[in-house]
Write a protein that holds these residues in place. Structure first.
Motif, PDB file in Angstrom:
ATOM      1  N   ASP A 177       0.844  -1.368  -0.052  1.00  0.00           N
ATOM      2  CA  ASP A 177       0.011   0.094   0.030  1.00  0.00           C
ATOM      3  C   ASP A 177       0.768   1.178  -0.011  1.00  0.00           C
ATOM      4  O   ASP A 177       0.730   2.190   0.825  1.00  0.00           O
ATOM      5  CB  ASP A 177      -0.928  -0.136   1.138  1.00  0.00           C
ATOM      6  N   TYR A 178       1.742   1.313  -1.070  1.00  0.00           N
ATOM      7  CA  TYR A 178       2.694   2.399  -1.267  1.00  0.00           C
ATOM      8  C   TYR A 178       2.532   3.251  -2.169  1.00  0.00           C
ATOM      9  O   TYR A 178       2.656   3.119  -3.356  1.00  0.00           O
ATOM     10  CB  TYR A 178       4.071   1.645  -1.493  1.00  0.00           C
ATOM     11  N   PRO A 179       1.959   4.581  -1.846  1.00  0.00           N
ATOM     12  CA  PRO A 179       1.802   5.430  -2.913  1.00  0.00           C
ATOM     13  C   PRO A 179       2.934   6.247  -3.472  1.00  0.00           C
ATOM     14  O   PRO A 179       3.886   6.161  -2.631  1.00  0.00           O
ATOM     15  CB  PRO A 179       0.525   6.400  -2.140  1.00  0.00           C
ATOM     16  N   ILE A 180       2.655   6.739  -4.660  1.00  0.00           N
ATOM     17  CA  ILE A 180       3.886   7.375  -5.343  1.00  0.00           C
ATOM     18  C   ILE A 180       3.596   8.886  -5.445  1.00  0.00           C
ATOM     19  O   ILE A 180       2.348   9.018  -5.690  1.00  0.00           O
ATOM     20  CB  ILE A 180       4.340   6.580  -6.533  1.00  0.00           C
ATOM     21  N   PRO A 181       4.634   9.638  -5.595  1.00  0.00           N
ATOM     22  CA  PRO A 181       4.341  11.278  -6.135  1.00  0.00           C
ATOM     23  C   PRO A 181       3.864  10.956  -7.485  1.00  0.00           C
ATOM     24  O   PRO A 181       3.906  10.377  -8.306  1.00  0.00           O
ATOM     25  CB  PRO A 181       5.430  11.834  -6.144  1.00  0.00           C
ATOM     26  N   GLN A 182       2.919  12.016  -7.966  1.00  0.00           N
ATOM     27  CA  GLN A 182       2.442  12.436  -9.092  1.00  0.00           C
ATOM     28  C   GLN A 182       3.362  12.417 -10.131  1.00  0.00           C
ATOM     29  O   GLN A 182       3.055  12.051 -11.437  1.00  0.00           O
ATOM     30  CB  GLN A 182       1.390  13.711  -9.197  1.00  0.00           C
ATOM     31  N   ASN A 183       4.389  13.458  -9.847  1.00  0.00           N
ATOM     32  CA  ASN A 183       5.732  13.390 -10.820  1.00  0.00           C
ATOM     33  C   ASN A 183       5.934  12.032 -11.322  1.00  0.00           C
ATOM     34  O   ASN A 183       6.488  11.798 -12.474  1.00  0.00           O
ATOM     35  CB  ASN A 183       6.700  14.273 -10.323  1.00  0.00           C
ATOM     36  N   ALA A 184       6.397  11.069 -10.114  1.00  0.00           N
ATOM     37  CA  ALA A 184       6.752   9.621 -10.644  1.00  0.00           C
ATOM     38  C   ALA A 184       5.722   9.016 -11.614  1.00  0.00           C
ATOM     39  O   ALA A 184       6.171   8.165 -12.576  1.00  0.00           O
ATOM     40  CB  ALA A 184       7.118   8.898  -9.426  1.00  0.00           C
ATOM     41  N   GLN A 185       4.368   9.403 -11.385  1.00  0.00           N
ATOM     42  CA  GLN A 185       3.568   8.577 -12.074  1.00  0.00           C
ATOM     43  C   GLN A 185       3.608   9.168 -13.614  1.00  0.00           C
ATOM     44  O   GLN A 185       3.269   8.570 -14.642  1.00  0.00           O
ATOM     45  CB  GLN A 185       2.138   8.797 -11.525  1.00  0.00           C
ATOM     46  N   LEU A 186       3.695  10.438 -13.848  1.00  0.00           N
ATOM     47  CA  LEU A 186       3.740  11.211 -15.062  1.00  0.00           C
ATOM     48  C   LEU A 186       5.002  10.615 -16.020  1.00  0.00           C
ATOM     49  O   LEU A 186       4.930  10.284 -16.897  1.00  0.00           O
ATOM     50  CB  LEU A 186       3.617  12.672 -14.913  1.00  0.00           C
ATOM     51  N   THR A 246       6.193  24.758 -10.107  1.00  0.00           N
ATOM     52  CA  THR A 246       5.427  25.455  -8.983  1.00  0.00           C
ATOM     53  C   THR A 246       6.336  24.918  -7.770  1.00  0.00           C
ATOM     54  O   THR A 246       6.149  25.186  -6.754  1.00  0.00           O
ATOM     55  CB  THR A 246       4.204  24.559  -8.751  1.00  0.00           C
ATOM     56  N   GLY A 247       7.682  24.091  -8.132  1.00  0.00           N
ATOM     57  CA  GLY A 247       8.633  23.694  -7.048  1.00  0.00           C
ATOM     58  C   GLY A 247       8.390  22.449  -6.573  1.00  0.00           C
ATOM     59  O   GLY A 247       9.039  21.982  -5.629  1.00  0.00           O
ATOM     60  N   ASP A 248       7.325  21.644  -7.054  1.00  0.00           N
ATOM     61  CA  ASP A 248       7.060  20.256  -6.842  1.00  0.00           C
ATOM     62  C   ASP A 248       8.150  19.411  -7.549  1.00  0.00           C
ATOM     63  O   ASP A 248       8.061  18.935  -8.854  1.00  0.00           O
ATOM     64  CB  ASP A 248       5.708  19.668  -7.274  1.00  0.00           C
ATOM     65  N   LEU A 249       9.291  19.074  -6.841  1.00  0.00           N
ATOM     66  CA  LEU A 249      10.215  18.304  -7.555  1.00  0.00           C
ATOM     67  C   LEU A 249      10.341  16.632  -7.184  1.00  0.00           C
ATOM     68  O   LEU A 249      11.224  15.893  -7.509  1.00  0.00           O
ATOM     69  CB  LEU A 249      11.603  18.744  -7.347  1.00  0.00           C
ATOM     70  N   SER A 250       9.214  16.313  -6.316  1.00  0.00           N
ATOM     71  CA  SER A 250       9.251  15.159  -5.781  1.00  0.00           C
ATOM     72  C   SER A 250       9.045  14.032  -6.557  1.00  0.00           C
ATOM     73  O   SER A 250       7.882  13.949  -7.561  1.00  0.00           O
ATOM     74  CB  SER A 250       8.203  15.038  -4.657  1.00  0.00           C
ATOM     75  N   THR A 251       9.931  13.098  -6.621  1.00  0.00           N
ATOM     76  CA  THR A 251       9.845  11.831  -7.791  1.00  0.00           C
ATOM     77  C   THR A 251       9.788  10.395  -6.751  1.00  0.00           C
ATOM     78  O   THR A 251       9.726   9.346  -7.266  1.00  0.00           O
ATOM     79  CB  THR A 251      10.823  11.768  -8.647  1.00  0.00           C
ATOM     80  N   PHE A 252       9.832  10.602  -5.558  1.00  0.00           N
ATOM     81  CA  PHE A 252      10.129   9.214  -4.844  1.00  0.00           C
ATOM     82  C   PHE A 252       9.464   9.466  -3.569  1.00  0.00           C
ATOM     83  O   PHE A 252       9.612  10.436  -2.681  1.00  0.00           O
ATOM     84  CB  PHE A 252      11.553   8.892  -4.523  1.00  0.00           C
ATOM     85  N   ASN A 253       9.060   8.411  -2.877  1.00  0.00           N
ATOM     86  CA  ASN A 253       8.329   8.396  -1.445  1.00  0.00           C
ATOM     87  C   ASN A 253       8.955   7.163  -0.846  1.00  0.00           C
ATOM     88  O   ASN A 253       8.959   6.061  -0.971  1.00  0.00           O
ATOM     89  CB  ASN A 253       6.728   7.866  -1.474  1.00  0.00           C
ATOM     90  N   GLU A 254       9.727   7.784   0.299  1.00  0.00           N
ATOM     91  CA  GLU A 254      10.593   6.768   1.155  1.00  0.00           C
ATOM     92  C   GLU A 254       9.834   6.216   2.222  1.00  0.00           C
ATOM     93  O   GLU A 254      10.475   5.465   3.089  1.00  0.00           O
ATOM     94  CB  GLU A 254      11.709   7.175   1.484  1.00  0.00           C
ATOM     95  N   ASP A 255       8.632   6.589   2.601  1.00  0.00           N
ATOM     96  CA  ASP A 255       8.050   6.302   3.483  1.00  0.00           C
ATOM     97  C   ASP A 255       8.105   4.638   4.125  1.00  0.00           C
ATOM     98  O   ASP A 255       8.210   4.097   5.098  1.00  0.00           O
ATOM     99  CB  ASP A 255       6.516   6.724   3.653  1.00  0.00           C
ATOM    100  N   LEU A 256       7.982   3.845   2.942  1.00  0.00           N
ATOM    101  CA  LEU A 256       7.915   2.413   3.308  1.00  0.00           C
ATOM    102  C   LEU A 256       9.159   1.482   2.459  1.00  0.00           C
ATOM    103  O   LEU A 256       9.031   0.388   2.375  1.00  0.00           O
ATOM    104  CB  LEU A 256       6.507   1.690   2.673  1.00  0.00           C
ATOM    105  N   TRP A 257      10.170   2.387   2.476  1.00  0.00           N
ATOM    106  CA  TRP A 257      11.464   1.767   1.939  1.00  0.00           C
ATOM    107  C   TRP A 257      11.854   0.694   2.753  1.00  0.00           C
ATOM    108  O   TRP A 257      12.484  -0.421   2.248  1.00  0.00           O
ATOM    109  CB  TRP A 257      12.496   2.755   1.513  1.00  0.00           C
ATOM    110  N   HIS A 258      11.877   0.686   3.835  1.00  0.00           N
ATOM    111  CA  HIS A 258      12.459  -0.079   5.085  1.00  0.00           C
ATOM    112  C   HIS A 258      11.586  -1.145   5.092  1.00  0.00           C
ATOM    113  O   HIS A 258      10.510  -1.052   5.786  1.00  0.00           O
ATOM    114  CB  HIS A 258      13.259   0.789   6.179  1.00  0.00           C
TER     115      HIS A 258
END
Length: 579
Positions: free
Chosen positions: A83-92, A460-472
């Protein structure tokens, strides 16, 4: 070659090893057909015990053509399990990379794998370059359409023929009476064949910009391995910069121009000479899509460009819902395959419970015919609620059409009106080929939208491409199941993972060519390849089975994906370690 059983082995101009056997009556009509994947992969076995975050790197090696899509499907399966969401930039970014794979792959298939089923290269020597130029300019504004250009191409082909070394044009049935294009159309198609070779080198750069290389671009569970610098870095491509985004934009423009000015006009021109092929090669009449190209990072199915669902018995008025996690809906059978299941060969297993137990019981090489009364393929037979399903471009175009997608309806209406055909003509060999072209146009038209949306986020300054919340792994549940799905160029692609104590305990890939190339199931139902060959196929010459190639190539087979790497005695062939 037997008069009553035709054997095509190997089927060339595909990825992997495919054997087709077809039985004919005394008028050379195909009455029965059998599709056999003749190599075994065993990647599911290789995956067991590995870190789920590494799975994509192995999954990509399933195939040397669809490397990207297997990586994405594998990553999505792990993200789904956790259940690991990703940023919109990554999806694009994933949309752009997948879309580029479609466009590149479909153009390559049409010109370099499938067009030679319809285009007589040697006939191009008889063409008048001036008349060819007039033909080309009547259907398109493509820049390479002068008499001198076509004269130069004709000279190249002439030199090949006179040298006796046809090279890439060797080993075909030139002069076969079933070739119907006039010499000028043949010369135009050969010229565009050569143009597509040069074109594909440039458009492939998009994959390398976002993924670091191509083939086998890099990915990461939780997003995309692309860091945006916000401007030129001057230190290579360790991060994405303005130069990289400019290369991406230029590649998209090149894709759109070639699709609009060459691929679409050529498909319609060639199809107009083969309208009889809109009346054969239908197949099973059932179609499945799992959906793809989310507009949002969280992958909400309602935002998909291509919706998921099932169409049964050609009925475009009803779309049945698809749930890939439901063991009553999706099962794989091995009734005619060289595998065993613990509970017997006639049971069906959901991929989360899937087994990969190899048991070759076929004839020893060299052999004349397959034992089609028993097991005859290394490909399994997936079913949706017990029914065989066709997946791929035709399934997607029909699903978009049935769901009311206006651009698809407009394109389909344009093409069918120009060819003076009803929508039911799409249920065919040539309909499958035309659908691939139409969906390429649809995806090409969406590429710049995804690019613009990505650029708008960056501004707009949104440079996020990775969600590390569940990486470990310490944050993972003790056991988790996931399914990663996407629409690969050849059709619905699904990777199923079972994770226990941070490691993969089961991994099954149900790929497009598994759906399409699978052999008969426990009920005796043929798969889509087999059924398509049994629909109105009369061979002009059983020793030159051009008709078989036309229909099989219309599916764009990828047997490397469908078969399940072991040695002849089952031993491990190679050990791969990540350090």
């Amino acid at each position: 070659m037997s008069a009553d059983r035709i054997v095509v082995d190997p089927v060339t101009r595909i990825e992997g090893h495919l054997r087709i056997e077809a039985e004919t009556d005394n008028e050379n009509r195909i009455t029965s057909a059998y599709s056999s994947g003749t190599m075994v992969r065993g990647l599911e076995i290789v995956m067991k015990g590995r870190d789920p975050r590494d799975a994509w790197a192995f999954a990509q090696r399933i195939c040397g053509v669809c490397t990207l899509v297997h990586g994405v499907a594998s990553i999505r399966s792990v993200e789904n399990a956790l259940d690991y969401p990703i940023p919109q930039n990554a999806q694009l970014i994933r949309n752009l990379m997948s879309g580029a794979q479609y466009i590149h792959d479909h153009v390559m298939h049409f010109y370099h794998l499938h067009a030679l089923d319809w285009v007589d290269v040697v006939s191009a020597l008889k063409a008048d370059p001036k008349a060819t130029s007039e033909l080309a300019q009547s259907i398109s504004k493509y820049r390479n359409s002068s008499p001198g250009y076509f004269s130069d191409v004709q000279t190249k082909v002439k030199n090949l023929v006179e040298s006796g070394q046809l090279g890439i044009f060797a080993n075909a049935y030139w002069g076969h009476p079933e070739y119907k294009l006039p010499p000028e159309a043949n010369l135009m198609a050969v010229a565009h064949y050569l143009d597509a070779l040069a074109w594909q080198r440039d458009v492939a750069k998009l994959q390398a910009v976002f993924g670091g290389k191509n083939p086998h671009p890099n990915f990461v569970v939780g997003g995309a391995p692309t860091a945006f610098s916000g401007g030129p870095t001057g230190n290579g491509q360790t991060t994405m910069n303005d130069l990289g985004m400019s290369i991406v934009r230029d590649a998209i423009i090149q894709m759109q121009e070639f699709v609009d000015e060459v691929y679409v006009p050529d498909t319609l021109a060639i199809a107009s000479f083969y309208k009889d092929w809109f009346e054969r090669g239908e197949g099973v009449g059932n179609f499945l899509t799992c959906g793809d190209f989310p507009a949002e990072g969280h992958g909400d199915p309602s935002s998909y460009l291509i919706p998921s669902g099932v169409i049964l018995d050609r009925d475009l008025s009803t779309i049945h819902p698809l749930d890939l996690t439901d063991p009553e809906q999706v099962q794989e059978f091995v009734s005619s395959s060289w595998y065993d299941y613990e509970d017997g060969k006639d049971v069906g297993l959901h991929p989360w419970d899937g087994e990969t137990t190899l048991n070759y019981t076929g004839p020893k090489a060299p052999y004349k015919f397959l034992d089609v009364e028993n097991d005859y393929s290394w490909v399994k037979s997936p079913r949706w609620r017990g029914k065989p399903m066709e997946v791929g471009p035709l399934a997607r175009v029909l699903m978009l059409y049935a769901s009311g997608h206006e651009p698809t309806k407009e394109l389909a209406t344009m093409a069918l009106t120009q060819l003076d055909l009803p929508i039911t003509a799409m249920f065919s060999t040539m309909g499958r080929t035309a659908a691939r072209t139409l969906e390429t146009k649809i995806i090409a038209d969406n590429m710049m939208t995804w690019y613009d949306n990505l650029m708008a986020n960056l501004v707009t300054g949104d440079l996020s491409t990775f969600n590390e919340d569940l990486w470990h792994p310490k944050s993972w549940p003790k056991q988790a199941k996931g399914v990663g799905y996407m629409e690969a160029p050849r059709g619905a692609l699904t990777h199923f993972t079972v994770i226990e104590d941070g490691k993969l305990s089961n991994y099954q890939a149900v790929v497009p060519t598994t759906w399409n190339a699978g052999p008969r199931d426990a009920e005796g139902q043929p798969g889509p390849y087999e059924a398509a060959l049994m629909d109105n196929h009369q061979m002009y010459d059983v020793n030159q089975p051009l008709e078989i190639l036309r229909t099989i190539h219309s599916f764009d087979p990828c047997l490397a994906c469908a078969v399940h790497m072991v040695g002849p005695d089952g031993e491990k062939g190679v050990t791969v370690k990540i350090t």
